[in-house]
Design a protein around this motif. Structure first.
Motif, PDB file in Angstrom:
ATOM      1  N   UNK A 134       0.552  -1.334   0.064  1.00 54.70           N
ATOM      2  CA  UNK A 134      -0.151   0.196   0.239  1.00 54.70           C
ATOM      3  C   UNK A 134       1.341   1.488  -0.214  1.00 54.70           C
ATOM      4  N   UNK A 135       2.116   0.716   1.148  1.00 49.17           N
ATOM      5  CA  UNK A 135       3.047   1.987   0.655  1.00 49.17           C
ATOM      6  C   UNK A 135       3.558   2.528  -0.328  1.00 49.17           C
ATOM      7  N   UNK A 136       4.104   1.726  -1.152  1.00 47.15           N
ATOM      8  CA  UNK A 136       4.720   1.498  -2.069  1.00 47.15           C
ATOM      9  C   UNK A 136       3.636   2.050  -3.599  1.00 47.15           C
ATOM     10  N   UNK A 137       2.880   2.027  -3.360  1.00 48.27           N
ATOM     11  CA  UNK A 137       1.670   2.218  -4.861  1.00 48.27           C
ATOM     12  C   UNK A 137       1.207   3.184  -4.043  1.00 48.27           C
ATOM     13  N   UNK A 138       1.180   4.419  -2.784  1.00 48.96           N
ATOM     14  CA  UNK A 138       0.549   5.313  -2.449  1.00 48.96           C
ATOM     15  C   UNK A 138       2.047   7.120  -3.258  1.00 48.96           C
ATOM     16  N   UNK A 139       2.983   5.737  -2.916  1.00 52.45           N
ATOM     17  CA  UNK A 139       3.600   7.411  -3.208  1.00 52.45           C
ATOM     18  C   UNK A 139       4.023   6.670  -4.979  1.00 52.45           C
ATOM     19  N   UNK A 140       3.699   5.870  -5.643  1.00 50.52           N
ATOM     20  CA  UNK A 140       4.424   6.043  -6.676  1.00 50.52           C
ATOM     21  C   UNK A 140       3.116   6.347  -7.751  1.00 50.52           C
ATOM     22  N   UNK A 141       1.881   6.126  -7.549  1.00 51.81           N
ATOM     23  CA  UNK A 141       0.872   6.952  -7.963  1.00 51.81           C
ATOM     24  C   UNK A 141       1.183   8.499  -7.472  1.00 51.81           C
ATOM     25  N   UNK A 142       1.846   9.062  -7.135  1.00 48.11           N
ATOM     26  CA  UNK A 142       1.950  10.002  -6.489  1.00 48.11           C
ATOM     27  C   UNK A 142       3.391  10.697  -7.481  1.00 48.11           C
ATOM     28  N   UNK A 143       4.671   9.771  -7.498  1.00 46.70           N
ATOM     29  CA  UNK A 143       5.592  10.553  -7.789  1.00 46.70           C
ATOM     30  C   UNK A 143       6.479  10.173  -8.694  1.00 46.70           C
ATOM     31  N   UNK A 144       5.581   8.346  -8.915  1.00 46.56           N
ATOM     32  CA  UNK A 144       6.375   8.354 -10.865  1.00 46.56           C
ATOM     33  C   UNK A 144       7.636   7.747 -10.373  1.00 46.56           C
ATOM     34  N   UNK A 145       7.428   6.934  -9.946  1.00 45.91           N
ATOM     35  CA  UNK A 145       9.075   6.176  -9.371  1.00 45.91           C
ATOM     36  C   UNK A 145       9.581   5.453 -10.083  1.00 45.91           C
ATOM     37  N   UNK A 146       8.452   4.241 -10.534  1.00 48.23           N
ATOM     38  CA  UNK A 146       8.296   2.946 -11.270  1.00 48.23           C
ATOM     39  C   UNK A 146       8.640   3.840 -13.054  1.00 48.23           C
ATOM     40  N   UNK A 147       8.044   4.569 -13.311  1.00 43.10           N
ATOM     41  CA  UNK A 147       7.804   5.022 -14.214  1.00 43.10           C
ATOM     42  C   UNK A 147       9.054   5.640 -15.214  1.00 43.10           C
ATOM     43  N   UNK A 148       9.523   6.648 -13.956  1.00 36.94           N
ATOM     44  CA  UNK A 148      11.008   7.077 -14.822  1.00 36.94           C
ATOM     45  C   UNK A 148      12.209   6.725 -14.768  1.00 36.94           C
TER      46      UNK A 148
END
Length: 1247
Positions: A134-148
């Motif tokens: 949940x934490x990973x998805x919450x952060x990634x949905x805002x900052x897009x680390x996985x995509x960047x």
């Protein structure tokens, strides 16, 4: 039952609560957090909650939210400290919002920066895999680390590293933007908008601010604060990485101090609370650690101390109660002192500064207390250390049930549903040591009952009992209701710790003013479970116990009626306080000097009273002798009657440390200090305690002088009064009334008086069947002559060994205090070596043969296990022999029953036997141990472990091997590959996870054996050379590991150097702590004045495996750190020291710096490598400047000037200037002079 998922209903309820709380701004945010935890527990939401973080961020950052509302940011601080929300998730989501609007809402940015600064590294373990996702998805949905960054399987570690990286860039870029610089770097943070997006969101707002506008002032200050946060994050981040890699090293002084304080033979004089207070502050500074880390390390050390007692060898030593005292009383009280000292120094501001630029880490009521609370909360993850020993299982369960009842009642009062609190499936049944720690902290106002709502703190099984039948009524409630003290109630109160100060105060006044029956009963209760296990109020119980001893003191000698009237009460206090664990608890609380001062008038009075002239067994006579014996034997235990040889050579203020005069001087200094400060709070030095001088007690003083004379010379050198020979004859006739008329004569009585004392026994008759009616002082005064006559008769065959032992036992039965005179005389005679050896063959004297071989083999196995080559200690085929006084003493000792009521005798005798054995050949201790092992089989392991210590008294090589094993077991580098000691290289490897390891033999850890042996090493100065040698050897081997083959350069970069330096630091810390444990001020003083200067002058003669640059650098660094740590352990790093200690510290440091200055001026030539010398000086001065500037304030200006000039020649200009700055106003002239010199050097043309 699975945790309830967050839903719209919960979301709406929490939102309403947040809006309501903002209107109640006068309430503490802790109240909001408590109410929120109660609600979320009641609906079964798993905590910490990732959905709650998203809601809080959306509420705070909304248009009508609390961006600029300080109370909401305080709420976030409390929520993070209470582990209600995840720090990483909150800071990440907040960063994205706050950085965008930092100009339009500068106040919010100002409140966000301290939050970031304080919690950026507080990433607690996550409860479940689902929460992690949940934490990973919450952060990634805002900052897009996985995509960047093209990360397909994003993990929490990725998120942390990327957040850390982007935060630093965002802070720097934002500051540059706010200062008007155009940022053109290719790499930009995803937290800060760029280009048109930035202009649209926030940038134009700043043009609407006037230059004098308050928000414009905040905005400018924010830019500076942001850079300070960057510097701190980068600095602390690198330190934390090293700290996590080398956690054990930085805090090992806590473990060693606590375990060393458990040595029953030492009876520490200085308060463990005071020592630990200074230790906490010093280690926090030296480790550059947060208060959370510092307090967590402290708790873990105390928990390890308790767990080490889980399966101890049985024997007359402090056990679990003393260790629990350290965990639940001493540690919390030390933390109270740390918080109080910080508050008094006014080092902090409020937790969330609005207009202040102070650093939040320096806060007392802020970060320090939050660090304490969070450290206790994190203890929940150390379940292996929290398992309660059998003694405290009930207490732990009661503490857990108390928290459950509090939650139950709190919800019931609010009309909320409490049944669903069982929903947290992660909880475990039963109470543990953390529940006891929490109660101990609440009792000292270190935290409040809001901690009961921590997730998982209250277990399901305990909550299910919250509405069950009421608890059985406490006997203390019965007592407070006015029930008279009858036998059942006395027994119940004695076995049950009191829970409040009011109960103790009522008991005290009954002990002082009650009836003849009530007074001793109240005293017995006070010295029972309330003293040994009343951890939450233990300091108050100790206060009243000591006050009872001092209360009935008459105004002048000769008027002993008041003491006689209170004899039964005093006897009860003395008997209760004389138990081994109780004496140790009193010493940990630092009241030994006060207790000793209180015992003097009791000894003087009851030793001067002539018993009633009745027959044997007369109760008043027995009571007078017994009360005197209890007081006198208690007193000589405290003055270290049979103290180690080192204590006899250490002086402070011209007085031998550990002697009676030293105890009285400490007491009097404390009384005078207390009177000067006029403290209004209750403490152990209030008006009940007065200065005490030994000259006010002539009888005690005369015997004390005789004791010292007996140690120093034979009986012929002791002056005697006219009545002593007659008294000696009366005593002899009493103890040997069944013997023949031939009598006993002494052949070596050398004075007229002593010849009379050693003359023949009076004839057996009616007079001989009566006990003499003599004051105790007269009996003790004559005993050396009685004992000489007995030994002489035995030597000449006129007295059998059996009759000798029987007679000594009669003497102790008649006057128990006579055991002190017997020990004193026999120990002195063993040391002189004038008496013949006698065979321990089972005919003349008791034989150890049945178990001697087994005991010797077990001792050898213990020593071999810790890497010590054992000398040949076996007696072989030759008969076992002991000096006559030694044989008599050990034969007497094994006649005593193993009764708890005789602990006051066993404690004296055991220490005397071990000390006496040091004057005999090596096999003596196994012989003595074997005799006792035959008598008490359940003490076998304790006896064997004690016997293994004796090899270190005189054998330097064995000492060196044991110290090396301590380094090996902790560090694991200097050992060979097949060493058993490398199996667990840590604190547990050093001190053991239990006192004795399971197996055929009672194996102990090398550090534990060292701590139990080091104070009795005769040539203790040898330890300095051993430890310095091991530190340099370890540094050299460390350089060899870090360096490439055949090269003087490191394999890697500066990171490798940092890791090597960290390893050298932990090794130096261990060495300094072991050194201080063994010799204290004497060894540290020698280290500064002689050992290190000698090492610098002669180190070229030392053979080294690795002759490279790195080895020389690490050696200098490690030795400098060793010196600093040793000094700081003894003196601390501040100025809050007694004048005598402050003067000594200044003198010792001044001598060492004078030596360094003379070398700098080239007046002394060194033999060590120049790199070692330069590193040593720079590191030592740097450590003093950074961590202990108070050490430099009283150093001679000329010394500082010489050092600064030398540093300048090495181009260490900044360090040279800092050194002179720390010298205070006296060094200002030298500072200005150096500045001019440096400027001139820089202006000189380069050739």
């Amino acid at each position: 039952m699975n945790p309830l998922q967050w839903n719209e209903q919960v979301n709406e309820a929490v939102t309403k609560r947040l809006q309501l709380w903002q209107q109640r701004s006068n309430e503490s945010p802790m109240t909001w957090v408590t109410e929120l935890i109660e609600y979320l527990n009641s609906v079964g939401v798993e905590l910490p909650s990732s959905e709650l973080v998203e809601l809080l961020v959306s509420q705070i950052c909304s248009e009508n939210g609390g961006k600029d509302h300080p109370s909401m940011w305080k709420f976030l601080h409390q929520a993070l400290s209470s582990r209600l929300i995840f720090p990483l998730q909150l800071l990440t989501l907040l960063s994205y919002k706050v950085f965008q609007c930092r100009n339009s809402h500068p106040h919010a940015y100002a409140l966000f920066l301290p939050l970031l600064d304080q919690h950026v590294f507080n990433f607690h373990p996550i409860a479940s895999h689902s929460c992690n996702n949940k934490i990973i998805k919450s952060i990634d949905s805002v900052l897009h680390f996985s995509e960047t960054f093209k990360i397909h399987d994003l993990e929490l570690g990725h998120v942390f590293v990327l957040f850390f990286y982007n935060t630093i860039i965002a802070l720097i870029d934002s500051t540059l933007n706010d200062w008007g610089f155009e940022v053109t770097f290719n790499e930009r943070s995803c937290l800060v908008p760029t280009g048109d997006q930035y202009m649209e969101i926030d940038h134009n707002v700043m043009h609407n601010f006037n230059k004098g506008d308050y928000r414009e002032q905040i905005r400018k200050r924010n830019a500076i604060t942001a850079l300070e946060v960057v510097g701190k994050i980068v600095d602390v981040g690198s330190c934390k990485a090293l700290l996590k890699c080398n956690y054990r090293s930085c805090w090992v002084p806590f473990d060693i101090f606590m375990e060393n304080a458990m040595d029953s033979r030492q009876i520490p004089i200085k308060s463990a609370i005071e020592v630990l207070t200074e230790g906490i502050k010093t280690l926090q500074i030296f480790n550059q650690a947060s208060w959370h880390e510092t307090f967590l390390a402290l708790w873990l050390s105390a928990l390890r101390l308790v767990q080490r007692e889980r399966d101890p060898p049985e024997g007359p030593i402090p056990h679990l109660e003393a260790r629990l005292c350290m965990l639940l009383s001493i540690v919390p009280l030390a933390i109270v002192n740390v918080l109080q000292d910080d508050t008094e120094n006014n080092l902090s501001t409020v937790p969330v500064p609005m207009r202040s630029q102070s650093k939040p880490e320096m806060k007392s009521d802020g970060s320090m207390k939050l660090g304490l609370i969070s450290s206790v909360q994190v203890l929940g993850h150390f379940s292996g250390l929290l398992c309660p020993p059998a003694l405290v299982v009930d207490a732990a369960n009661q503490a857990a049930k108390k928290a459950a009842s509090f939650i139950y009642n709190s919800m019931n009062e609010k009309g909320e549903s409490f049944t669903s609190i069982h929903a947290n499936a992660n909880t475990k049944a039963g109470g543990n040591l953390r529940h006891l720690i929490v109660e101990a902290c609440i009792a000292r106002n270190l935290m409040d009952t809001s901690v009961y709502f921590w997730p998982g703190y209250v277990s399901t099984s305990v909550m299910s009992l919250s509405d069950s039948s009421p608890l059985e009524k406490s006997p203390w409630l019965t007592f407070m209701d006015g029930t008279p003290l009858n036998n059942p109630l006395i027994n119940a109160l004695t076995a049950t710790p009191a829970s409040s100060l009011a109960e103790i105060e009522k008991l005290y006044y009954i002990a002082l003013n009650g009836s003849e029956v009530e007074r001793p009963a109240a005293a017995k209760i006070l010295c029972g479970a309330s003293l040994s296990r009343g951890w939450y109020i233990q300091e108050h119980v100790v206060y009243y116990v000591v006050k009872l001893l001092a209360s009935p003191v008459p105004s002048h000698s000769g008027t002993w009626g008041l003491l006689v009237d209170n004899m039964s009460m005093l006897s009860a206090v003395l008997r209760g306080a004389s138990c081994v664990d109780t004496v140790h608890i009193l010493s940990l609380h630092g009241v030994v000097p006060t207790v000793a001062a209180s015992l003097l008038p009791l000894c003087e009075a009851f030793g001067s009273i002539t018993p009633t002239p009745n027959s044997t067994g007369d109760e008043p006579s027995t009571s007078v002798y017994m009360t005197f014996s209890l007081a006198f034997l208690f007193l000589i235990r405290l003055w270290k009657f049979c103290r180690p040889p080192l204590d006899q050579c250490i002086t402070e203020g011209g007085i031998a440390v550990g002697g009676l005069e030293y105890l009285l001087s400490l007491h009097n200094n404390r009384v005078m200090s207390s009177q000067d400060k006029l403290k209004s709070t209750k403490n152990l030095l209030d008006s009940a305690f007065k200065p005490v001088h030994i000259d006010s007690f002539p009888k005690l003083r005369a015997l004390y002088c005789q004791y010292k004379s007996c140690v120093a010379s034979t009986l012929s050198g002791i002056s005697t009064g006219n009545s002593i020979p007659q008294t000696a004859s009366v005593i002899l006739s009493m103890i040997y009334q069944k013997m023949s008329k031939g009598g006993i004569s002494s052949s070596n009585c050398s004075s007229p008086n002593s010849s009379n004392a050693c003359s023949s026994l009076i004839n057996s008759g009616d007079d001989a069947l009566q006990r003499p009616v003599l004051p105790a002082w007269e009996v003790l005064e004559a005993l050396p002559f009685v004992l000489e006559a007995i030994l002489t008769a035995c030597v000449h065959g006129r007295l059998s060994s059996r009759d000798l032992t029987t007679g000594l036992r009669h003497l102790v039965d008649f006057l128990p205090a006579s055991i002190a005179a017997i020990i004193d005389y026999f120990s002195s005679e063993v040391t002189r070596g004038v008496w013949k050896q006698v065979p321990m063959n089972g005919t003349d004297w008791p034989s150890p043969a049945a178990v001697l071989q087994s005991v010797e083999s077990e001792i050898k196995a213990i020593l071999t296990h810790v890497g010590v080559e054992v000398p040949n200690c076996s007696s072989g085929g030759s008969p076992v022999m002991l000096p006559l006084p030694m044989a008599a003493l050990v034969s007497l000792s094994i006649t005593f029953k193993l009764d708890k009521s005789l602990e006051y005798i066993h404690a004296i005798t055991g220490a005397a036997l071990e000390n006496c054995a040091s004057g005999c050949p090596w096999p003596s201790m196994p012989v003595i141990g074997s005799l006792w092992a035959q008598k008490v089989r359940r003490w076998h392991n304790f006896i064997v472990v004690s016997g293994s210590r004796s090899v270190f008294r005189h054998n330097n090589e064995s000492v060196a091997q044991l110290v090396r094993s301590c380094f090996t077991s902790f560090l694991g580098v200097l050992s060979s590959s097949n060493s058993k000691l490398t199996a667990e290289c840590s604190v547990n490897g050093l001190l053991g996870s239990s006192i004795t390891a399971p197996g055929a033999f009672p194996f102990v850890a090398p550090g534990f054996l060292y701590l139990r042996s080091c104070r009795n090493i005769h040539n203790v100065q040898y330890l300095n050379d051993v430890i310095v040698g091991l530190v340099t050897e370890y540094s050299n081997e460390l350089a060899g590991i870090r360096a490439s083959s055949g090269s003087s350069r490191l394999k890697s970069n500066e990171t490798s150097i940092s890791l090597a330096a960290q390893s050298a630091k932990e090794m130096a810390t261990l060495g300094a702590t072991l050194l201080c444990a063994a010799g204290g001020i004497q060894l540290v003083q020698e280290l500064y004045k002689e050992t290190i200067p000698t090492w610098l002058l002669s180190s070229r003669n030392v053979k080294r495996k690795n002759d490279n640059v790195v080895s020389y650098i690490l050696e200098g660094y490690a030795i400098a750190y060793l010196l600093m740590q040793a000094g700081s352990i003894l003196w601390g790093v501040g100025t809050k020291l007694p004048s005598s200690k402050l003067s000594r510290r200044n003198r010792i440091i001044g001598v060492h710096l004078d030596f360094l200055a003379e070398v700098m001026e080239r007046k002394i030539s060194l033999s060590c490598n120049p790199l070692t010398w330069k590193t040593y000086v720079c590191c030592l001065v740097g450590l003093m400047v950074s961590f202990a500037p108070a050490w430099l304030q009283d150093v001679k200006v000329d010394t500082l000037r010489k050092l600064a000039r030398g540093l300048s020649r090495w181009n260490e200009y900044e360090l040279a200037l800092s050194l002179l700055q720390r010298g205070g106003t006296a060094a200002m002239g030298a500072l200005a002079e150096l500045v001019n010199v440096i400027e001139f050097e820089h202006k000189k043309p380069r050739s």
